[in-house]
Design a protein around this motif. Structure first.
Motif, PDB file in Angstrom:
ATOM      1  N   SER A 194       0.841  -1.193   0.000  1.00  0.00           N
ATOM      2  CA  SER A 194       0.000   0.000   0.000  1.00  0.00           C
ATOM      3  C   SER A 194       0.877   1.244   0.000  1.00  0.00           C
ATOM      4  O   SER A 194       2.081   1.174   0.271  1.00  0.00           O
ATOM      5  CB  SER A 194      -0.912   0.014   1.236  1.00  0.00           C
ATOM      6  OG  SER A 194      -0.127   0.176   2.411  1.00  0.00           O
ATOM      7  N   THR A 195       0.266   2.383  -0.289  1.00  0.00           N
ATOM      8  CA  THR A 195       1.020   3.645  -0.226  1.00  0.00           C
ATOM      9  C   THR A 195       1.392   3.964   1.217  1.00  0.00           C
ATOM     10  O   THR A 195       2.374   4.665   1.469  1.00  0.00           O
ATOM     11  CB  THR A 195       0.198   4.805  -0.825  1.00  0.00           C
ATOM     12  OG1 THR A 195      -1.092   4.849  -0.190  1.00  0.00           O
ATOM     13  CG2 THR A 195       0.027   4.631  -2.328  1.00  0.00           C
ATOM     14  N   GLU A 196       0.623   3.459   2.178  1.00  0.00           N
ATOM     15  CA  GLU A 196       0.967   3.653   3.591  1.00  0.00           C
ATOM     16  C   GLU A 196       2.279   2.945   3.927  1.00  0.00           C
ATOM     17  O   GLU A 196       3.075   3.446   4.727  1.00  0.00           O
ATOM     18  CB  GLU A 196      -0.157   3.146   4.496  1.00  0.00           C
ATOM     19  CG  GLU A 196      -1.353   4.063   4.567  1.00  0.00           C
ATOM     20  CD  GLU A 196      -0.998   5.452   5.087  1.00  0.00           C
ATOM     21  OE1 GLU A 196      -0.289   5.525   6.113  1.00  0.00           O
ATOM     22  OE2 GLU A 196      -1.415   6.444   4.473  1.00  0.00           O
ATOM     23  N   ASP A 197       2.483   1.765   3.325  1.00  0.00           N
ATOM     24  CA  ASP A 197       3.757   1.056   3.518  1.00  0.00           C
ATOM     25  C   ASP A 197       4.913   1.906   3.000  1.00  0.00           C
ATOM     26  O   ASP A 197       5.971   2.005   3.636  1.00  0.00           O
ATOM     27  CB  ASP A 197       3.746  -0.281   2.767  1.00  0.00           C
ATOM     28  CG  ASP A 197       2.830  -1.306   3.418  1.00  0.00           C
ATOM     29  OD1 ASP A 197       2.535  -1.153   4.621  1.00  0.00           O
ATOM     30  OD2 ASP A 197       2.412  -2.243   2.720  1.00  0.00           O
ATOM     31  N   MET A 198       4.713   2.508   1.855  1.00  0.00           N
ATOM     32  CA  MET A 198       5.762   3.335   1.268  1.00  0.00           C
ATOM     33  C   MET A 198       6.037   4.556   2.137  1.00  0.00           C
ATOM     34  O   MET A 198       7.190   4.944   2.345  1.00  0.00           O
ATOM     35  CB  MET A 198       5.378   3.761  -0.153  1.00  0.00           C
ATOM     36  CG  MET A 198       5.226   2.595  -1.108  1.00  0.00           C
ATOM     37  SD  MET A 198       5.165   3.093  -2.819  1.00  0.00           S
ATOM     38  CE  MET A 198       6.828   3.686  -3.079  1.00  0.00           C
ATOM     39  N   LYS A 199       4.971   5.149   2.653  1.00  0.00           N
ATOM     40  CA  LYS A 199       5.124   6.310   3.520  1.00  0.00           C
ATOM     41  C   LYS A 199       5.909   5.958   4.780  1.00  0.00           C
ATOM     42  O   LYS A 199       6.724   6.751   5.268  1.00  0.00           O
ATOM     43  CB  LYS A 199       3.750   6.847   3.900  1.00  0.00           C
ATOM     44  CG  LYS A 199       3.785   8.091   4.772  1.00  0.00           C
ATOM     45  CD  LYS A 199       2.366   8.583   5.069  1.00  0.00           C
ATOM     46  CE  LYS A 199       2.399   9.823   5.955  1.00  0.00           C
ATOM     47  NZ  LYS A 199       1.029  10.306   6.259  1.00  0.00           N
ATOM     48  N   HIS A 220       1.398   0.895  -9.739  1.00  0.00           N
ATOM     49  CA  HIS A 220       0.434   1.945  -9.417  1.00  0.00           C
ATOM     50  C   HIS A 220       0.724   2.536  -8.032  1.00  0.00           C
ATOM     51  O   HIS A 220       0.615   3.747  -7.831  1.00  0.00           O
ATOM     52  CB  HIS A 220      -0.983   1.388  -9.473  1.00  0.00           C
ATOM     53  CG  HIS A 220      -1.364   0.827 -10.807  1.00  0.00           C
ATOM     54  ND1 HIS A 220      -1.960   1.586 -11.786  1.00  0.00           N
ATOM     55  CD2 HIS A 220      -1.210  -0.416 -11.341  1.00  0.00           C
ATOM     56  CE1 HIS A 220      -2.176   0.853 -12.866  1.00  0.00           C
ATOM     57  NE2 HIS A 220      -1.725  -0.379 -12.614  1.00  0.00           N
ATOM     58  N   LEU A 221       1.099   1.682  -7.088  1.00  0.00           N
ATOM     59  CA  LEU A 221       1.405   2.152  -5.733  1.00  0.00           C
ATOM     60  C   LEU A 221       2.620   3.066  -5.732  1.00  0.00           C
ATOM     61  O   LEU A 221       2.601   4.148  -5.122  1.00  0.00           O
ATOM     62  CB  LEU A 221       1.647   0.958  -4.807  1.00  0.00           C
ATOM     63  CG  LEU A 221       0.476   0.024  -4.538  1.00  0.00           C
ATOM     64  CD1 LEU A 221       0.919  -1.153  -3.680  1.00  0.00           C
ATOM     65  CD2 LEU A 221      -0.657   0.783  -3.866  1.00  0.00           C
ATOM     66  N   VAL A 222       3.675   2.614  -6.406  1.00  0.00           N
ATOM     67  CA  VAL A 222       4.902   3.419  -6.453  1.00  0.00           C
ATOM     68  C   VAL A 222       4.647   4.735  -7.170  1.00  0.00           C
ATOM     69  O   VAL A 222       5.103   5.801  -6.739  1.00  0.00           O
ATOM     70  CB  VAL A 222       6.040   2.639  -7.155  1.00  0.00           C
ATOM     71  CG1 VAL A 222       7.275   3.516  -7.321  1.00  0.00           C
ATOM     72  CG2 VAL A 222       6.391   1.386  -6.360  1.00  0.00           C
ATOM     73  N   ASN A 223       3.897   4.661  -8.252  1.00  0.00           N
ATOM     74  CA  ASN A 223       3.610   5.866  -9.026  1.00  0.00           C
ATOM     75  C   ASN A 223       2.824   6.887  -8.195  1.00  0.00           C
ATOM     76  O   ASN A 223       3.146   8.082  -8.173  1.00  0.00           O
ATOM     77  CB  ASN A 223       2.817   5.492 -10.272  1.00  0.00           C
ATOM     78  CG  ASN A 223       2.563   6.680 -11.178  1.00  0.00           C
ATOM     79  OD1 ASN A 223       3.461   7.162 -11.850  1.00  0.00           O
ATOM     80  ND2 ASN A 223       1.327   7.169 -11.193  1.00  0.00           N
ATOM     81  N   LYS A 228       2.896  12.071  -5.489  1.00  0.00           N
ATOM     82  CA  LYS A 228       2.388  12.848  -4.364  1.00  0.00           C
ATOM     83  C   LYS A 228       3.517  13.482  -3.563  1.00  0.00           C
ATOM     84  O   LYS A 228       3.346  14.546  -2.954  1.00  0.00           O
ATOM     85  CB  LYS A 228       1.547  11.955  -3.449  1.00  0.00           C
ATOM     86  CG  LYS A 228       0.140  11.690  -3.952  1.00  0.00           C
ATOM     87  CD  LYS A 228      -0.650  10.893  -2.944  1.00  0.00           C
ATOM     88  CE  LYS A 228      -2.092  10.671  -3.424  1.00  0.00           C
ATOM     89  NZ  LYS A 228      -2.876   9.872  -2.441  1.00  0.00           N
ATOM     90  N   ASN A 229       4.684  12.824  -3.563  1.00  0.00           N
ATOM     91  CA  ASN A 229       5.807  13.292  -2.750  1.00  0.00           C
ATOM     92  C   ASN A 229       6.956  13.858  -3.577  1.00  0.00           C
ATOM     93  O   ASN A 229       8.051  14.080  -3.051  1.00  0.00           O
ATOM     94  CB  ASN A 229       6.305  12.140  -1.863  1.00  0.00           C
ATOM     95  CG  ASN A 229       5.284  11.747  -0.815  1.00  0.00           C
ATOM     96  OD1 ASN A 229       5.203  12.359   0.237  1.00  0.00           O
ATOM     97  ND2 ASN A 229       4.490  10.730  -1.108  1.00  0.00           N
ATOM     98  N   ASN A 230       6.697  14.050  -4.868  1.00  0.00           N
ATOM     99  CA  ASN A 230       7.679  14.693  -5.756  1.00  0.00           C
ATOM    100  C   ASN A 230       9.020  13.949  -5.787  1.00  0.00           C
ATOM    101  O   ASN A 230      10.091  14.544  -5.704  1.00  0.00           O
ATOM    102  CB  ASN A 230       7.902  16.147  -5.329  1.00  0.00           C
ATOM    103  CG  ASN A 230       8.525  16.979  -6.438  1.00  0.00           C
ATOM    104  OD1 ASN A 230       8.264  16.775  -7.624  1.00  0.00           O
ATOM    105  ND2 ASN A 230       9.369  17.929  -6.063  1.00  0.00           N
ATOM    106  N   GLY A 252       6.223  16.513 -12.408  1.00  0.00           N
ATOM    107  CA  GLY A 252       6.309  17.880 -12.894  1.00  0.00           C
ATOM    108  C   GLY A 252       7.034  18.036 -14.209  1.00  0.00           C
ATOM    109  O   GLY A 252       6.968  19.093 -14.836  1.00  0.00           O
ATOM    110  N   LEU A 253       7.727  16.972 -14.655  1.00  0.00           N
ATOM    111  CA  LEU A 253       8.480  17.057 -15.908  1.00  0.00           C
ATOM    112  C   LEU A 253       8.040  16.036 -16.944  1.00  0.00           C
ATOM    113  O   LEU A 253       8.107  16.292 -18.143  1.00  0.00           O
ATOM    114  CB  LEU A 253       9.986  16.886 -15.632  1.00  0.00           C
ATOM    115  CG  LEU A 253      10.681  18.011 -14.885  1.00  0.00           C
ATOM    116  CD1 LEU A 253      12.157  17.668 -14.670  1.00  0.00           C
ATOM    117  CD2 LEU A 253      10.564  19.333 -15.642  1.00  0.00           C
TER     118      LEU A 253
END
Length: 289
Positions: A194-199, A220-223, A228-230, A252-253
């Motif tokens: 999950s994205t929470e794991d990544m956080k 999709h999770l990594v993306n 979100k965190n640039n 952004g690029l």
């Protein structure tokens, strides 16, 4: 040239010079280049060349000017990193960067300050962690819940028979520390689900590299987390006989991963009858190395 004192040169010619051109040198020019070892100044080089060949000082100086302009010779008083320094761990790296027309010292310093997270410590992840630590990356975060199995030893370069049954990331960290003791290594013995794991496990990094293939929605999770965190991220792996590297996604690029994928969510595919159960048992075929 006249402003540098002392004037020193190092040689870099043939296909190794910055612009990729090759140069045909006559005897006296080749002799002049052979003197440019990064230790002699311009006066010494001119004096020795004039003594050895029937040429005047003005001609030799003109040749030096031309060879420096063409970047066959490099002024080592301005670019000391071009002088081979066996005491510097990264001297050969800096020479390589210089051969590309880059500031070797500047590139290496940037590497020495960079932090990278690698998701997956298998056939691709082990090579990545090994090479990035050797390149001088200051901090690595290795994420993988798998343990070492004997079948891994044919292609996962950092493991030995003694590692069987132990966490891959812990074994990776041990091998990396043996060669690059200054590298800071964070190990996470958990899979990203999950994205929470990544956080929780990926804090301040300059790049995320995905070298794993599970769960099915890992891209999709990594993306999602990266944008979100640039944080730039990329992928490395293989598909049958083809190596797959990239693309590099930079918030952004560039476009993100979702822009290049089909609309149907991966979770929907896994909910199809029997598909998720079959996928759990699937093993990707591979051949060393």
């Amino acid at each position: 040239l006249v402003s540098h004192n002392p004037m020193q040169f190092d040689v870099c010619f043939g296909l190794s010079n910055f612009d990729g051109n090759s140069y045909e040198l006559n005897d006296y020019e080749l002799y002049l280049v052979s003197l440019a070892d990064g230790q002699k100044d311009c006066t010494e080089i001119i004096k020795d060349t004039v003594k050895e060949f029937e040429v005047n000082e003005e001609s030799v100086l003109k040749t030096l000017n031309y060879l420096e302009k063409e970047q066959v010779l490099v002024d080592a008083s301005v670019r000391p990193e071009c002088i081979p320094d066996k005491s510097n761990r990264y001297s050969r790296h800096m020479l390589f960067f210089e051969s590309l027309g880059l500031n070797g010292k500047g590139v290496q310093q940037k590497l020495n300050k960079s932090k990278v997270a690698i998701i997956g410590s298998g056939g691709i992840g082990t090579w990545l962690s090994y090479n990035l630590s050797a390149a001088g990356i200051s901090e690595l975060t290795l994420i993988d819940a798998d343990i070492v199995e004997e079948g891994n030893l044919t292609r996962q370069v950092l493991y030995t028979m003694e590692d069987i049954g132990n966490y891959k990331v812990e074994c990776c960290a041990k091998r990396i520390k043996e060669r690059s003791p200054s590298t800071i290594i964070n190990t996470v013995t958990k899979n990203i689900t999950s994205t929470e794991d990544m956080k929780q496990h990926i804090k301040t990094v300059d790049l995320i590299i995905l070298a794993g293939d599970s769960p099915a929605n890992i891209n999709h999770l990594v993306n999602e987390y990266s944008f979100k965190n640039n944080i730039p991220w990329t992928r490395a792996g293989y598909h049958y006989y083809t190596a797959v590297c990239g693309p590099m996604y930079i918030p952004g690029l560039t476009a993100c991963f979702e822009c290049a994928t089909e609309v149907t969510p991966m979770s929907l595919k896994n909910d199809l009858p029997f598909v998720s159960e079959v996928n759990k048992r699937y093993q990707v075929p591979s051949f060393a190395p």
